[in-house]
Design an enzyme around this catalytic site. Structure first.
Site, PDB file in Angstrom:
ATOM      1  CE  LYS A  96      -4.029  -1.739   2.551  1.00  0.00           C
ATOM      2  NZ  LYS A  96      -5.031  -1.491   1.499  1.00  0.00           N
ATOM      3  NE  ARG A 112     -10.999  -9.570  -2.373  1.00  0.00           N
ATOM      4  CZ  ARG A 112     -11.290  -8.653  -3.276  1.00  0.00           C
ATOM      5  NH1 ARG A 112     -11.599  -9.002  -4.521  1.00  0.00           N
ATOM      6  NH2 ARG A 112     -11.288  -7.372  -2.963  1.00  0.00           N
TER       7      ARG A 112
HETATM    8  N1  BES Z   1      -8.391  -3.664   4.190  1.00  0.00           N
HETATM    9  C1  BES Z   1      -8.455  -3.236   2.850  1.00  0.00           C
HETATM   10  C2  BES Z   1      -9.717  -2.458   2.548  1.00  0.00           C
HETATM   11  C3  BES Z   1      -9.748  -1.045   3.050  1.00  0.00           C
HETATM   12  C4  BES Z   1      -8.966  -0.070   2.486  1.00  0.00           C
HETATM   13  C5  BES Z   1     -10.639  -0.703   4.039  1.00  0.00           C
HETATM   14  C6  BES Z   1      -9.050   1.225   2.945  1.00  0.00           C
HETATM   15  C7  BES Z   1     -10.727   0.588   4.482  1.00  0.00           C
HETATM   16  C8  BES Z   1      -9.921   1.564   3.935  1.00  0.00           C
HETATM   17  C9  BES Z   1      -8.436  -4.441   1.925  1.00  0.00           C
HETATM   18  O1  BES Z   1      -7.673  -5.515   2.335  1.00  0.00           O
HETATM   19  C10 BES Z   1      -7.855  -3.968   0.632  1.00  0.00           C
HETATM   20  O2  BES Z   1      -6.714  -3.606   0.632  1.00  0.00           O
HETATM   21  N2  BES Z   1      -8.642  -3.993  -0.429  1.00  0.00           N
HETATM   22  C11 BES Z   1      -8.213  -3.542  -1.682  1.00  0.00           C
HETATM   23  C12 BES Z   1      -8.741  -4.488  -2.723  1.00  0.00           C
HETATM   24  C13 BES Z   1      -8.170  -4.268  -4.099  1.00  0.00           C
HETATM   25  C14 BES Z   1      -6.712  -4.625  -4.112  1.00  0.00           C
HETATM   26  C15 BES Z   1      -8.944  -5.101  -5.076  1.00  0.00           C
HETATM   27  C16 BES Z   1      -8.766  -2.142  -1.893  1.00  0.00           C
HETATM   28  O3  BES Z   1      -9.882  -1.870  -1.457  1.00  0.00           O
HETATM   29  O4  BES Z   1      -8.060  -1.310  -2.443  1.00  0.00           O
HETATM   30 MN    MN Z   2      -5.651  -5.319   1.753  1.00  0.00          MN
END
Ligand code: BES
Ligand code: MN
Ligand code: ZN
Length: 498
Positions: A281, A355
């Site tokens: 990230k 997931r």
């Molecule tokens: N935990 C995150 C989702 C999230 C991000 C919740 C920011 C709250 C604030 C999750 O694991 C994630 O990183 N999801 C990705 C999925 C993508 C790579 C398809 C996302 O939402 O960017």
């Molecule tokens: Mn994630």
């Protein structure tokens, strides 16, 4: 904070503060009228002077009002009488608590629970008052060395809640017990979310679950890595393999329903820190990914609440918990994992890890022959884009279950919004190299995530709550919200009453 119920007189009660409601356009509530008449129209005089207009969430503290036993009288603005909904009621309650804490009063008696709120019985009004008060009173200072200055003024020990007649006291006490139970679950969920990720790791969550089970007498089991390998949870293990901290799979069993009654299974995402893994990230606000275990926290919180309520229902809690870290051993984009269900998954983005841990927990849930499975997860940033911070995203493979949850959210003032999961979305998860891919591209990100999960939930009625936008607040008010403990509690209480 100690609450007690009574049927009191606003003028005669002796407390540090008496709390009274005033509507917009100078309309006094019944208790305020009483104070007005014993003080020979003092409140009316002040309203006429224009110093208080009764706008929602405003407060005014008066001192030494004639013929009133309590030293302080707090007026709380209720807004328009015709628009006084349960939401406005809770806002007024929160405003009164904030002003009360500032005032330095040690105790108070509130007459707000006597107000007429659309369709709400006394029990419900008291429960909401207690929930809103404790929610607003929450402070996370467990690991602060210097207690904040404001805290030294926070002397508040207890609030008496007055009801309009003595024969409402029993009902009000039931509301009090309910409100306190929900608040204690919410508070636990907030604490777990707020704890730093170097403290609140998978081991810590497992310890908390075991301690809860010990305290309330329900069964808790924690599966270690070897057991997860035996079960074939290759997807969950694939996420955890880049972390030095071992994964845990927590199983909690609240079995207070009838023997043989099929349980409700709650599954909570427990990523105690989400770096994104190899698909790292960006740095901004990455600290907030300590909240990526708020689904797990809400399951633990709900278990505390239903244990306190001694809810007559069979409920199983499942929490897959691990960290998502980049490392020499971490899963790479392109890796294929074999899930417990046998389905193979091409990991195209290691940041879509929630997931991957949930799918194995959903397969594990099959063994309980559940009446329904609800998973709770901070699953997608896309859900925040779609719904913002007010509604939780709700997805389900059964409309009746979806409506039960929507209704529970309305009742609990912890709302969800029904999102589609049509078959048209499913091809987005196709992979050239495995049964499915773990991402479906940028479009409809929260929906494709739900579609992914649905592939592992085909054997029972299932719903998915995406709490990415509702589990915590960012910015100056950064902190866990304890959502959706109120929604889940309302849902389970409703099932127990059926
Ligand atoms: N935990 C995150 C989702 C999230 C991000 C919740 C920011 C709250 C604030 C999750 O694991 C994630 O990183 N999801 C990705 C999925 C993508 C790579 C398809 C996302 O939402 O960017
Ligand atoms: Mn994630
Ligand atoms: Zn995540």
């Amino acid at each position: 904070m100690k609450f007690s119920i009574k049927n009191g007189s606003a003028a005669k009660e002796l407390h540090d503060c008496v709390i009274l409601g005033v509507y917009e356009s100078q309309e006094l509530s019944a208790a305020a009228q009483q104070v007005d008449s014993v003080s020979e129209g003092f409140l009316t005089k002040i309203l006429k002077r224009g110093d208080f207009d009764g706008k929602l969430e405003t407060t005014l503290i008066l001192h030494d009002v004639a013929n009133v036993a309590s030293a302080r009288v707090m007026l709380v603005g209720l807004g328009k009488a015709t628009a006084f909904t349960e939401k406005h009621y809770c806002k007024a309650v929160r405003a009164s608590l904030k002003a009360l804490v500032k005032s330095g009063a040690k105790n108070a008696v509130t007459f707000l629970a006597e107000l007429t709120v659309k369709k709400l019985a006394t029990e419900r009004r008291v429960a909401l008052l207690v929930e809103a008060t404790l929610d607003a009173h929450y402070k996370f200072d467990a690991i602060k060395r210097k207690k904040e200055k404001a805290d030294t003024k926070n002397n508040l020990l207890g609030i008496d809640i007055s009801v309009a007649s003595a024969n409402e006291i029993t009902e009000a006490n039931a509301g009090l017990a309910h409100g306190e139970a929900v608040a204690s679950g919410v508070s636990l969920a907030k604490d777990l979310g707020n704890l730093p990720p170097n403290v609140c790791n998978p081991t810590y969550l497992a310890e908390q679950a075991l301690a809860l089970g010990q305290h309330y007498g329900f069964k808790v089991e924690v599966l270690e890595r070897e057991a997860l390998e035996q079960l074939g949870m290759g997807s969950f293990l694939g996420v955890s393999q880049g972390s030095e901290t071992p994964p845990k799979f927590i199983i909690m069993q609240h079995l207070k329903g009838k023997v043989g009654e099929k349980p409700v299974v709650l599954v909570g995402k427990g990523i105690t820190f989400d770096t994104g893994g190899i698909s790292l990230k960006p740095g901004a606000e990455m600290d907030e990914m300590k909240y990526d275990m708020c689904g797990a926290a809400s399951v633990l919180g709900t278990f505390k609440t239903i244990a306190e309520l001694d809810l007559k229902l069979n409920v199983i809690g499942l929490i897959p918990t691990c960290e998502n870290m980049p490392d020499g051993r971490a899963t790479r984009p392109g890796d294929v994992l074999t899930s417990m269900s046998g389905l193979t998954i091409e990991v195209l983005n290691t940041d879509a890890e929630g997931r991957l841990i949930l799918c194995d927990a959903l397969t594990y849930a099959e063994r309980f022959e559940p009446s329904a499975v609800v998973d709770i997860a901070t699953l997608t940033g896309a859900c925040v884009i779609a719904l913002g911070h007010h509604a939780t995203g709700l997805f389900s493979n059964q409309d009746a279950l979806a409506h039960e949850l929507l209704r529970a959210g309305e009742v609990a003032l912890d709302r969800a919004w029904h999102m589609p999961m049509w078959e048209e979305y499913h091809p987005l998860l196709e992979s050239n190299f495995a049964d499915l891919a773990n991402i479906g591209g940028r479009a409809a990100g929260s929906i494709t995530a739900a579609c992914f999960l649905s592939r592992f939930a085909e054997k029972y009625h299932w719903a998915h709550l995406d709490i990415a936008g509702t589990a915590w607040k960012s910015g100056k008010e950064k902190g866990g919200t304890g959502r959706p403990v109120p929604l889940l509690t309302a849902f389970l209480v409703n099932r127990a009453n059926q």
